[in-house]
Design an enzyme around this catalytic site. Structure first.
Site, mmCIF file in Angstrom:
data_model
loop_
_atom_site.group_PDB
_atom_site.id
_atom_site.type_symbol
_atom_site.label_atom_id
_atom_site.label_comp_id
_atom_site.label_asym_id
_atom_site.label_seq_id
_atom_site.Cartn_x
_atom_site.Cartn_y
_atom_site.Cartn_z
ATOM 1 C CD1 TRP A 1 -3.039 1.340 0.812
ATOM 2 C CD2 TRP A 1 -1.502 2.454 1.979
ATOM 3 N NE1 TRP A 1 -3.556 2.582 1.080
ATOM 4 C CE2 TRP A 1 -2.629 3.278 1.793
ATOM 5 C CE3 TRP A 1 -0.418 2.956 2.692
ATOM 6 C CZ2 TRP A 1 -2.690 4.583 2.294
ATOM 7 C CZ3 TRP A 1 -0.470 4.247 3.187
ATOM 8 C CH2 TRP A 1 -1.598 5.050 2.996
ATOM 9 C CG HIS A 2 3.318 2.490 3.280
ATOM 10 N ND1 HIS A 2 2.628 1.559 4.004
ATOM 11 C CD2 HIS A 2 3.308 3.616 4.018
ATOM 12 C CE1 HIS A 2 2.214 2.097 5.138
ATOM 13 N NE2 HIS A 2 2.611 3.350 5.170
ATOM 14 N N GLY A 3 3.808 1.696 -1.321
ATOM 15 C CA GLY A 3 4.461 1.993 -2.585
ATOM 16 C C GLY A 3 4.643 0.756 -3.434
ATOM 17 C CG PHE B 1 2.603 6.516 0.617
ATOM 18 C CD1 PHE B 1 3.626 6.049 -0.186
ATOM 19 C CD2 PHE B 1 2.914 7.003 1.864
ATOM 20 C CE1 PHE B 1 4.934 6.062 0.256
ATOM 21 C CE2 PHE B 1 4.220 7.012 2.323
ATOM 22 C CZ PHE B 1 5.224 6.539 1.514
#
Lengths: 482, 480
Positions: free
Chosen positions: B326-328, B480
């Protein structure tokens, strides 16, 4: 009574809430009016170009760049922008423990063009081997255009060519804040009122020799005219030896001066290096600016008068004036709160004897106005107070002496350092013309002949001397219009 | 539009507040917020606002259809369709190139990258709307019958771009009916300014310290070069500690601003950070850090019976894999997620009883090292640089232990570093607690002092914003 007390306290509590809400409303409300309705900043003493209002187009809008640019425009041109920036400098000075020595890289990092013939003359293509490897930085000294019309001095006052419509006032709207002679590395030494910002000067023997050759060639084109070379060292020549990082460069200025002296031929060397060295405990250079002071210029002028064999007014015949609050160009480049918080006095030497007003011409030698050699620069342009001398670099100024009648007529070919000599030579020559090596757009031989010049003085700083783009103008000046 | 921007703070926000309080009915207030939010989003994404509206409209329809077909299999179909749309949209815009680069690497193909720009806030608003549809399906909330109100919830500008992920159930009642008291307004404004200060004064300057310690340089072409290889051991440690705090103040600053602005308009969002560095274990860290994301995964992923009997460990793996992803769209983020997942698994295996028996000092040293090294993984998205960083921490690059440059660089930001360190402790809540127990008069006096202080902080921020507008970093979580 007992029931009343809590109620009173509750009222006080509610009042405090109302006061808080009001405070926020006033702060945000005022800032909204401030951002939207107060005049926008159009000029800054710290940045030559501010963000301009974006032009609307649908393509820019749909890409999102229009709104991004609009946000930048609102912030960059907010009313009293420079005031905010100065406050920010002060705030940032509390981020950590300030160093005794700070190093700044400020130059644009553009390559300097090597002297014309270095590619063909191996003897001059090698830099001085005594210079440490870092001295290759000299190649990133800023470029100064050869073409006066395209020079980067766009922030100077716009002066009309037509004398009748000229709008010259005693206060230039946006004085030149300097920088065209600035070097890439600036080092800050000391603290409190002793803090001093100075540029680091690197010695390149071939460049120094090239300057001397150019002046020699210039002199050879003139008959019966005395030509003098006065290369003013940057203040690092005397004050950088205490730097841990750059102390090793302390003798670079002397090396350059010596190379120039040894290579002059048909040109008289003026020992300004030695003259200033005797006075290093005095205020001969500004602590916060890249120029020297009126006092430094005085000792240099005195040395020149001695060399040229002309009379010279002693220091007693001038009044030393001080203008407090001077924070010069070095703050512009470094944004250092150390400099901002420790302003100095801007010095002027005002002759007590009678003087005439000067005639000011533009760089094409079209008459503009008659004015004192000293101009009044507004308080708000405190980093540009050096423009007090001659108003701006690119004027050609002609001064007729009220006190000298010795038949000697002087042409000073200068950079901004030479401006500070303007009030100091009245007593020595019956006519003095100042023109800037970088911007003057007239044939200098014609100027010399038309004005019956007897003496020519090159009065430029050491950086200008070794900067090929600037010293190359010495050749150009004699060929303009030919 | 950035929160830390003069135009937002002193033009957009005041105009929005004035418009909001100049209308009376809740419908009109919601309309003001909806229009403001759409303008706010369109300022940065003039075209992709369509995507946001489309997402809200489709999910609005799915939720109503779920509501109408409750009890039948169709409800599940609508839920699945909704999830496919939402996850698909996120996958398309966020993970296409990551997917293609992995395909190319595995199969030796050379499918060209699509270079699809990530729409602003898509990770946040997609999760919000998914939580809404799932909650409708689970009958936790009724379906919203007003499309404008649902669109307002999805696009509400305080939390649109970088969270917190506000669940529909949290503010469902307040969408219908809410009141803003003077106290709400003052508390909200105070929180907004505290958040701004965290970002502008602490996070932005910690970033400069990080760059000094990691030898980050920007080339004339504008690209950033990280010279971690030449960092000293002490420099690498100071850099990564400073970076951990930078991320915290950057993200929690944004959350503070979001929560504060929400409060000014009468919304009460849940907290997103609770002094995470005060944690005693890694599990506790994630109960204090980005709470809205952690609780989303906990509620919607961890307890889903998709792995049968082995769900405990496999779900844990899935949660932390997804947290990283999800963060990257990068393996370094996945490693980062799994890294934390591994320590949480170890703590689970060790058991609460054992962890309690370990002395506090040991637990704090353990978790701080794990957390700080975790932020090292988070910083270095390039795997080679990440390796060099870990070597630099122990001097395995042949780097010095300390140098003059490290000392001078640290010294230049030492007060920022120390103030940040102190600000990681729950000092403000402690003061607030004390004030709560005081008399009305003392409360009143402290409020006035507090207002004066935050106005001073705002003044400092304004000066810094004008000074650094060209180099002002956007919030880290924007990407993000």
């Amino acid at each position: 009574m007992n029931n009343k007390k809590p109620n009173n306290q509750k009222i006080f509590h509610n009042i405090s809430l109302a006061v808080s809400a009001l405070a926020f409303a006033v702060f945000f409300g005022y800032m909204m009016i401030y951002t939207l309705l107060f005049s926008r900043t159009t000029e800054s003493v710290y940045d030559k170009q501010l963000t301009s209002a974006p032009e609307f187009s649908f393509s820019k809008f749909f890409l999102g760049s229009y709104t991004t640019e609009l946000s930048k425009y609102f912030t960059d041109t907010v009313h009293n922008r420079d005031g905010f920036k100065e406050n920010a400098s002060i705030i940032k000075s509390y981020y950590g423990i300030p160093e005794e020595e700070e190093d700044f890289v400020v130059g644009p990092g553009t390559d300097i063009t090597p002297p014309d013939d270095t590619s063909t003359d191996p003897s001059v293509s090698e830099p001085d081997t005594s210079t440490p490897p870092e001295t290759s930085d000299v190649t990133s000294q800023p470029d100064v255009s050869d073409d006066p019309d395209t020079s980067d001095i766009t922030s100077e006052p716009d002066v009309s060519d037509d004398p009748d419509t000229s709008d010259v006032t005693s206060e230039p709207d946006n004085p030149n804040i300097g920088g065209e002679e600035i070097l890439e590395n600036i080092v800050l030494l000391g603290s409190g009122s002793k803090v001093r910002a100075m540029e680091v000067f690197y010695h390149v023997e071939s460049a120094a020799r090239k300057y001397a050759e150019r002046v020699n060639a210039f002199a050879s084109k003139l008959d019966g005219v005395n030509v003098y070379s006065m290369v003013v060292p940057k203040q690092c020549a005397y004050y950088i030896k205490d730097s841990k990082k750059y102390g090793y460069t302390a003798d670079n200025s002397l090396k350059t001066d010596t190379v120039i002296k040894n290579n002059l031929n048909g040109v008289t060397y003026v020992d300004v290096y030695g003259a200033l060295e005797k006075h290093i405990s005095e205020e001969i250079y500004a602590r916060t600016d890249h120029h020297w002071t009126a006092l430094g210029a005085f000792y240099a002028a005195e040395e020149f008068a001695k060399t040229a064999g002309v009379p010279f007014a002693s220091i007693d015949q001038y009044e030393l004036n001080r203008r407090a609050g001077y924070v010069g160009t070095m703050y512009t480049y470094t944004k250092s709160a150390k400099l901002l918080n420790n302003p100095e006095d801007f010095l002027t030497l005002v002759p007590k004897f009678q003087t005439n007003k000067a005639l000011f011409y533009d760089k094409n030698y079209k008459f503009i106005t008659e004015h004192d050699v000293m101009w009044t620069i507004a308080d708000k342009y405190k980093s540009g107070w050096y423009s007090t001398f001659l108003g701006n670099d690119d004027y050609i100024a002609k001064i007729s002496s009220a006190s000298c009648n010795n038949g000697r007529r002087l042409l000073v070919i200068k950079d901004s350092y030479g401006n500070a000599l303007s009030p100091l030579l009245d007593y020595s020559f019956e006519q003095i013309i100042f023109c800037d090596l970088r911007y003057t757009n007239v044939n200098i031989v014609d100027l010399i002949n038309d004005n019956q010049i007897t003496d020519v003085l090159f009065a430029i700083c050491s950086y200008s001397a070794v900067n090929n783009n600037i010293s190359g103008r010495i050749d150009t000046l004699t060929t303009i219009g030919k | 539009m950035l929160f830390a921007d003069i135009l937002f703070l002193f033009v957009f926000l005041p105009l929005c507040v004035i418009s909001y309080f100049s209308v009376k009915s809740i419908r009109a207030k919601n309309t003001v917020l909806l229009i403001s939010s759409l303008v706010f989003y369109a300022w940065g994404e003039p075209v992709r606002i369509i995507l946001l509206i489309l997402s809200a409209a489709l999910n609005y329809a799915f939720a109503i259809m779920i509501d109408l077909s409750r009890g039948s299999k169709q409800a599940k179909v609508y839920l699945i369709l909704s999830l496919i749309f939402n996850i698909g949209m996120l996958g398309l815009f966020k993970y296409t190139d990551f997917f293609l680069s992995n395909i190319n690497a595995i199969f030796g193909t050379s499918i060209p990258m699509q270079n699809i720009a990530l729409p602003l806030g898509i990770s946040f608003y997609t999760f919000q709307i998914m939580s809404y549809v799932i909650d409708v399906y689970w009958e936790k909330v009724p379906a919203q019958r007003s499309l404008p109100d649902l669109l307002m919830y999805v696009s509400l500008f305080p939390q649109l771009v970088a969270g917190p992920i506000v669940r529909y159930e949290t503010i469902a009642a307040e969408i219908k009916e809410r009141k803003t008291t003077i106290n709400d307004f003052c508390e909200g404004a105070t929180r907004l300014i505290i958040g701004l200060t965290k970002k502008v004064l602490l996070a932005n300057n910690l970033n400069l310290l990080v760059e000094a310690m990691f030898n980050v340089e920007t080339t004339s072409a504008g690209t950033t070069v990280i010279g971690i290889g030449s960092s000293t051991v002490v420099g690498a440690w100071i850099g990564v500690i400073a970076y951990s705090m930078q991320v915290y103040f950057d993200f929690s600053g944004y959350s503070d601003m979001a929560i504060g602005m929400g409060r000014m308009f009468g919304f009460h969002f849940n907290e997103n950070f609770r002094h995470p560095f005060m944690c005693r274990s890694i599990s506790e860290f994630w109960q204090r850090w980005h709470i809205s994301l952690g609780s989303f995964f906990r509620d919607y992923l961890l307890y889903l019976p998709i792995f049968g009997k082995r769900r405990k460990y496999l779900s844990l793996f899935l949660v932390w894999f997804t947290t990283g992803l999800w963060h990257g769209a990068s393996w370094s983020f996945i490693i980062w997620g799994l890294y934390f997942g591994m320590f949480i698994l170890l703590e689970t295996l060790a058991g609460k009883k054992f962890l309690k028996s370990v002395p506090d000092v040991v637990m704090h040293i353990y978790n701080k090292i794990v957390i700080i090294l975790g932020f090292g993984i988070f910083y270095f998205t390039n795997m080679t640089e990440m390796g060099t960083f870990f070597k630099a921490l122990v001097g395995a690059n042949g780097n010095d232990f300390i140098s003059d440059n490290t000392v001078v660089g640290f010294q230049s930001y030492i007060w920022i570093f120390l103030v940040s360190l102190v600000a990681c402790f729950p000092i403000v809540p402690a003061i607030k607690q004390r004030i709560e127990n005081m008399s009305y008069a003392a409360k009143g006096a402290s409020r006035i002092i507090q207002t004066a202080l935050v106005c001073g902080m705002l003044y400092i921020c304004v000066n810094l914003l004008v000074d650094s507008f060209l180099t002002n970093n956007p919030f880290l979580y924007f990407r993000f």
